[in-house]
Design a protein around this motif. Structure first.
Motif, PDB file in Angstrom:
ATOM      1  N   ILE A 277     112.507 122.567  44.636  1.00 53.42           N
ATOM      2  CA  ILE A 277     113.136 123.868  44.551  1.00 53.42           C
ATOM      3  C   ILE A 277     113.940 124.036  46.009  1.00 53.42           C
ATOM      4  CG2 ILE A 277     112.231 126.363  44.997  1.00 53.42           C
ATOM      5  CD1 ILE A 277     109.736 125.549  43.187  1.00 53.42           C
ATOM      6  N   ASP A 278     113.342 123.635  47.028  1.00 52.77           N
ATOM      7  CA  ASP A 278     114.128 123.570  48.292  1.00 52.77           C
ATOM      8  C   ASP A 278     115.449 123.075  48.227  1.00 52.77           C
ATOM      9  OD1 ASP A 278     114.307 124.586  51.189  1.00 52.77           O
ATOM     10  OD2 ASP A 278     114.180 122.325  51.501  1.00 52.77           O
ATOM     11  N   TRP A 279     115.420 121.914  47.667  1.00 51.91           N
ATOM     12  CA  TRP A 279     116.750 121.351  47.454  1.00 51.91           C
ATOM     13  C   TRP A 279     117.626 122.002  46.604  1.00 51.91           C
ATOM     14  CZ3 TRP A 279     118.754 118.901  42.876  1.00 51.91           C
ATOM     15  CH2 TRP A 279     119.969 118.022  42.951  1.00 51.91           C
ATOM     16  N   LEU A 280     117.344 122.680  45.282  1.00 48.79           N
ATOM     17  CA  LEU A 280     118.048 123.536  44.415  1.00 48.79           C
ATOM     18  C   LEU A 280     118.523 125.031  45.135  1.00 48.79           C
ATOM     19  CD1 LEU A 280     115.553 123.046  41.299  1.00 48.79           C
ATOM     20  CD2 LEU A 280     117.962 122.205  41.564  1.00 48.79           C
ATOM     21  N   ARG A 281     117.988 125.241  46.338  1.00 46.36           N
ATOM     22  CA  ARG A 281     118.267 126.236  46.831  1.00 46.36           C
ATOM     23  C   ARG A 281     119.931 126.219  47.266  1.00 46.36           C
ATOM     24  NH1 ARG A 281     113.240 126.918  50.072  1.00 46.36           N
ATOM     25  NH2 ARG A 281     111.860 128.337  48.925  1.00 46.36           N
ATOM     26  N   GLY A 282     120.130 124.917  47.660  1.00 50.10           N
ATOM     27  CA  GLY A 282     121.662 124.437  48.150  1.00 50.10           C
ATOM     28  C   GLY A 282     122.452 124.532  46.959  1.00 50.10           C
ATOM     29  N   CYS A 283     122.313 124.734  45.894  1.00 48.46           N
ATOM     30  CA  CYS A 283     123.064 124.298  44.694  1.00 48.46           C
ATOM     31  C   CYS A 283     124.030 125.372  44.682  1.00 48.46           C
ATOM     32  CB  CYS A 283     122.478 123.846  43.616  1.00 48.46           C
ATOM     33  SG  CYS A 283     121.564 122.278  43.455  1.00 48.46           S
ATOM     34  N   SER A 284     123.647 126.477  44.640  1.00 46.53           N
ATOM     35  CA  SER A 284     124.704 127.636  44.375  1.00 46.53           C
ATOM     36  C   SER A 284     124.180 129.071  45.157  1.00 46.53           C
ATOM     37  CB  SER A 284     124.794 127.839  43.048  1.00 46.53           C
ATOM     38  OG  SER A 284     123.909 128.404  42.409  1.00 46.53           O
ATOM     39  N   ASP A 285     124.737 130.025  45.163  1.00 47.49           N
ATOM     40  CA  ASP A 285     124.382 131.249  45.417  1.00 47.49           C
ATOM     41  C   ASP A 285     123.173 131.925  44.704  1.00 47.49           C
ATOM     42  OD1 ASP A 285     125.837 131.255  47.831  1.00 47.49           O
ATOM     43  OD2 ASP A 285     127.238 132.511  46.984  1.00 47.49           O
TER      44      ASP A 285
ATOM     45  N   HIS B 221     121.278 130.081  42.809  1.00 50.00           N
ATOM     46  CA  HIS B 221     120.097 129.195  42.920  1.00 50.00           C
ATOM     47  C   HIS B 221     119.355 129.610  44.140  1.00 50.00           C
ATOM     48  CE1 HIS B 221     121.924 126.255  39.986  1.00 50.00           C
ATOM     49  NE2 HIS B 221     120.692 125.751  40.021  1.00 50.00           N
ATOM     50  N   ALA B 222     119.811 130.128  45.414  1.00 49.27           N
ATOM     51  CA  ALA B 222     119.301 130.480  46.515  1.00 49.27           C
ATOM     52  C   ALA B 222     118.691 131.620  46.372  1.00 49.27           C
ATOM     53  CB  ALA B 222     120.518 130.712  47.340  1.00 49.27           C
ATOM     54  N   ARG B 223     119.175 132.727  45.450  1.00 42.61           N
ATOM     55  CA  ARG B 223     118.641 133.837  45.177  1.00 42.61           C
ATOM     56  C   ARG B 223     117.280 133.559  44.158  1.00 42.61           C
ATOM     57  NH1 ARG B 223     123.770 135.260  44.415  1.00 42.61           N
ATOM     58  NH2 ARG B 223     123.524 135.326  42.094  1.00 42.61           N
ATOM     59  N   ALA B 224     117.445 132.722  43.332  1.00 44.18           N
ATOM     60  CA  ALA B 224     116.335 132.496  42.321  1.00 44.18           C
ATOM     61  C   ALA B 224     115.154 132.015  43.125  1.00 44.18           C
ATOM     62  CB  ALA B 224     116.764 131.862  40.970  1.00 44.18           C
ATOM     63  N   PHE B 225     115.248 131.156  43.988  1.00 47.91           N
ATOM     64  CA  PHE B 225     114.344 130.391  44.595  1.00 47.91           C
ATOM     65  C   PHE B 225     114.059 130.955  46.208  1.00 47.91           C
ATOM     66  CE2 PHE B 225     115.964 126.903  41.668  1.00 47.91           C
ATOM     67  CZ  PHE B 225     115.093 127.370  40.681  1.00 47.91           C
ATOM     68  N   ALA B 226     114.487 131.892  46.311  1.00 44.05           N
ATOM     69  CA  ALA B 226     114.343 132.562  47.813  1.00 44.05           C
ATOM     70  C   ALA B 226     112.700 132.692  48.228  1.00 44.05           C
ATOM     71  CB  ALA B 226     114.788 133.964  47.989  1.00 44.05           C
ATOM     72  N   ASP B 227     111.925 132.975  47.179  1.00 49.95           N
ATOM     73  CA  ASP B 227     110.493 133.281  47.586  1.00 49.95           C
ATOM     74  C   ASP B 227     109.750 132.409  46.845  1.00 49.95           C
ATOM     75  OD1 ASP B 227     108.206 134.317  47.920  1.00 49.95           O
ATOM     76  OD2 ASP B 227     108.441 136.365  47.696  1.00 49.95           O
ATOM     77  N   ILE B 228     109.214 131.326  47.118  1.00 52.17           N
ATOM     78  CA  ILE B 228     108.583 130.244  46.399  1.00 52.17           C
ATOM     79  C   ILE B 228     107.341 130.526  45.846  1.00 52.17           C
ATOM     80  CG2 ILE B 228     107.446 129.032  48.371  1.00 52.17           C
ATOM     81  CD1 ILE B 228     108.241 126.358  47.054  1.00 52.17           C
ATOM     82  N   THR B 229     106.860 131.751  46.708  1.00 53.27           N
ATOM     83  CA  THR B 229     105.475 132.267  46.037  1.00 53.27           C
ATOM     84  C   THR B 229     105.461 132.973  44.775  1.00 53.27           C
ATOM     85  OG1 THR B 229     105.715 134.306  47.249  1.00 53.27           O
ATOM     86  CG2 THR B 229     104.710 132.582  48.517  1.00 53.27           C
ATOM     87  N   ARG B 230     106.569 133.368  44.282  1.00 49.97           N
ATOM     88  CA  ARG B 230     106.851 134.067  43.063  1.00 49.97           C
ATOM     89  C   ARG B 230     107.205 132.995  41.977  1.00 49.97           C
ATOM     90  NH1 ARG B 230     111.260 138.245  43.369  1.00 49.97           N
ATOM     91  NH2 ARG B 230     110.319 138.796  41.247  1.00 49.97           N
ATOM     92  N   LEU B 231     106.979 131.828  42.261  1.00 51.25           N
ATOM     93  CA  LEU B 231     107.428 130.815  41.216  1.00 51.25           C
ATOM     94  C   LEU B 231     106.138 130.083  40.863  1.00 51.25           C
ATOM     95  CD1 LEU B 231     110.490 129.552  42.904  1.00 51.25           C
ATOM     96  CD2 LEU B 231     110.387 131.166  40.964  1.00 51.25           C
ATOM     97  N   ARG B 232     106.253 129.449  39.548  1.00 51.51           N
ATOM     98  CA  ARG B 232     105.382 128.613  39.189  1.00 51.51           C
ATOM     99  C   ARG B 232     106.100 127.423  38.330  1.00 51.51           C
ATOM    100  NH1 ARG B 232     103.084 131.416  41.844  1.00 51.51           N
ATOM    101  NH2 ARG B 232     101.398 132.627  41.456  1.00 51.51           N
TER     102      ARG B 232
END
Length: 83
Positions: free
Chosen positions: A33-41, A43-54
């Motif tokens: 998820i951290d790596w994916l944040r760098g793929c596009s803006d 991705h960065a928005r979708a993965f900004a708060d890892i606590t909201r993900l499963r």
């Protein structure tokens, strides 16, 4: 590795799935998820708060600190609630 996105994660990124080849340093779901944040803006928005993900690895629910190992598929989605 095939990635699947659901609900608002899919809507934010703009696709329901993609194929990626993360670097060897990516060992856990959280690393991915951290790596994916760098793929596009998006991705960065979708993965900004890892606590909201499963996540699920090869169709099994896992904690975000779980090792990817030889995973072929990773699904990322918001917490599921029901009534």
């Amino acid at each position: 590795m095939r990635l699947l996105y659901f609900a608002w994660v899919r809507e934010t990124i703009g696709t329901g799935e993609e194929e990626v080849r993360p670097p060897e340093a990516v060992r856990t779901v959280a690393d991915l998820i951290d790596w994916l944040r760098g793929c596009s803006d998006a991705h960065a928005r979708a993965f900004a708060d890892i606590t909201r993900l499963r996540a699920a690895v090869d169709q099994r629910f896992v904690a975000l600190d779980s090792e990817l190992g030889a995973a072929r598929e990773v699904a990322v989605f918001p917490p599921v609630t029901g009534g």
